[in-house]
Scaffold this motif. Structure first.
Motif: not given
Length: 362
Positions: A128-129, A230-231, A241-242, A248-249
């Motif tokens: 999705a990202s 992250i919060d 996710d973006m 990274r992935v």
């Protein structure tokens, strides 16, 4: 002040041979006057009973006390209160023998299924990202991608090259020792090239990257989660996710094939050098045999596994970081777990790929 508004209530408790005989009002006001222990309660003398008194009678009845003499109206109230009392959980049978064994298997299978579902979720979030970055290129963080390509790719070149070089030396030495017995020393070139290009080069590279990068991903994201960064991203309207998952992935997916190619070259150099020293196979002879008798498909098969390995390693590392709790113990536990899971997944996927390519004849 409370004595002024309290209605006049009275409770009489007469001790009998088997318990207590109550008379008067058993209400929230007189409940403290009730003795704590009584095996039998004779309630024929009660004139008034409220919910608090009925709750106390029901609790004692549930504990084993005998209740006698309730009027029909009071009995109906007691039935309503008794039905509302929480029921104790039934005692489970003792877990021994095969029961424990099957229970452990069930827990393990359920946990494995939950982990697979979480990994599938993160894979979907990655896709999705990617789709969001294609639709809205301005949201894609190119600087972050370049940074992680450097961290996961460029900085891993020395260790990957050294590892592959030594593997090539070991293959050449062991192959020469065995092939000398049959006078087939020249086939050591085929042994080195096929095993490195098809299996060992990319497999060992993926294992090194899994140990090096999966732990780094889990530790970095886990520390950010512990510090509530992250919060804070979500509060600022940034999609984790973006910002965290995609660069990274995607960096791993881009760099692992390049690292695999570097490992193949280093391994062939090490194997050629050892063949020259132990068998007298010159570099020109080694290169000629390599080009003439080794199909390019071996390298294609090996490098085709790299994006899949990279995707699995990255998703496992990011998922481990997101699962970290608020303490340092969970950070260490999830880091080691992510490394073990990534290495295990790489080995299992390599076995599946080997069977698949063998079945289709490649």
């Amino acid at each position: 002040m409370a004595d002024d508004i309290r209605p006049p209530h009275a409770l009489s408790c007469d001790t009998t041979g088997e318990g207590l005989r109550l008379s008067g009002d058993l209400t929230v006001w007189t409940l403290p006057e009730l003795p704590a222990q009584a095996g039998r309660l004779d309630l024929s003398g009660l004139t008034r009973l409220d919910t608090a008194g009925a709750w106390e009678i029901a609790r004692r009845q549930q504990a084993g006390a005998q209740i006698d003499g309730l009027s029909p109206g009071h009995a109906r109230l007691l039935d309503v209160v008794t039905a509302a009392l929480p029921r104790p959980d039934p005692q489970s049978p003792p877990e021994t023998g095969m029961r424990v064994w099957f229970a452990n298997i069930g827990v393990s299978v359920a946990g494995f299924g939950a982990q697979m579902a979480e990994l599938a979720e993160y894979f979907g979030r990655f896709l999705a990202s990617v789709g969001r970055a294609i639709r809205h290129p301005s949201e894609f963080r190119l600087t972050s991608l370049v940074y992680h390509c450097q961290e996961t790719g460029l900085r891993a070149v020395p260790i990957v090259s050294l590892m592959a070089f030594l593997i090539g030396i070991v293959l050449a030495f062991q192959g020469a020792t065995q092939l000398k017995q049959f006078g087939a020393e020249i086939f050591v070139v085929d042994l080195i090239s096929i095993s490195l290009l098809r299996e060992l080069g990319i497999l060992m590279t993926a294992i090194v990257v899994a140990g090096r990068t999966a732990s780094a991903l889990t530790a970095s994201i886990g520390s950010m989660k512990m510090q509530e960064e992250i919060d804070a991203m979500r509060t600022l309207g940034l999609d984790p996710d973006m910002v965290l998952l995609l660069p990274r992935v995607l960096a791993l997916v881009l760099m692992l094939p390049i690292l695999g190619l570097v490992a193949n070259i280093a391994g062939l150099v090490g194997g050629g050098l050892m063949s020259w020293i132990t068998l007298g196979i010159s570099p020109s002879m080694f290169t000629g045999r390599l080009v003439a008798d080794t199909s390019i498909w071996h390298a294609v098969v090996g490098l085709s596994k790299a994006p899949v390995f990279a995707l699995v390693i990255g998703i496992i590392g990011v998922r481990g970081g997101m699962k970290v709790g608020n303490d340092a113990a969970s950070l260490g536990a999830m880091t080691s777990t992510a490394v073990v899971q990534a290495i295990f997944a790489v080995i299992v996927l390599d076995a599946i790929f080997s069977i698949f390519f063998s079945e289709i004849g490649i």
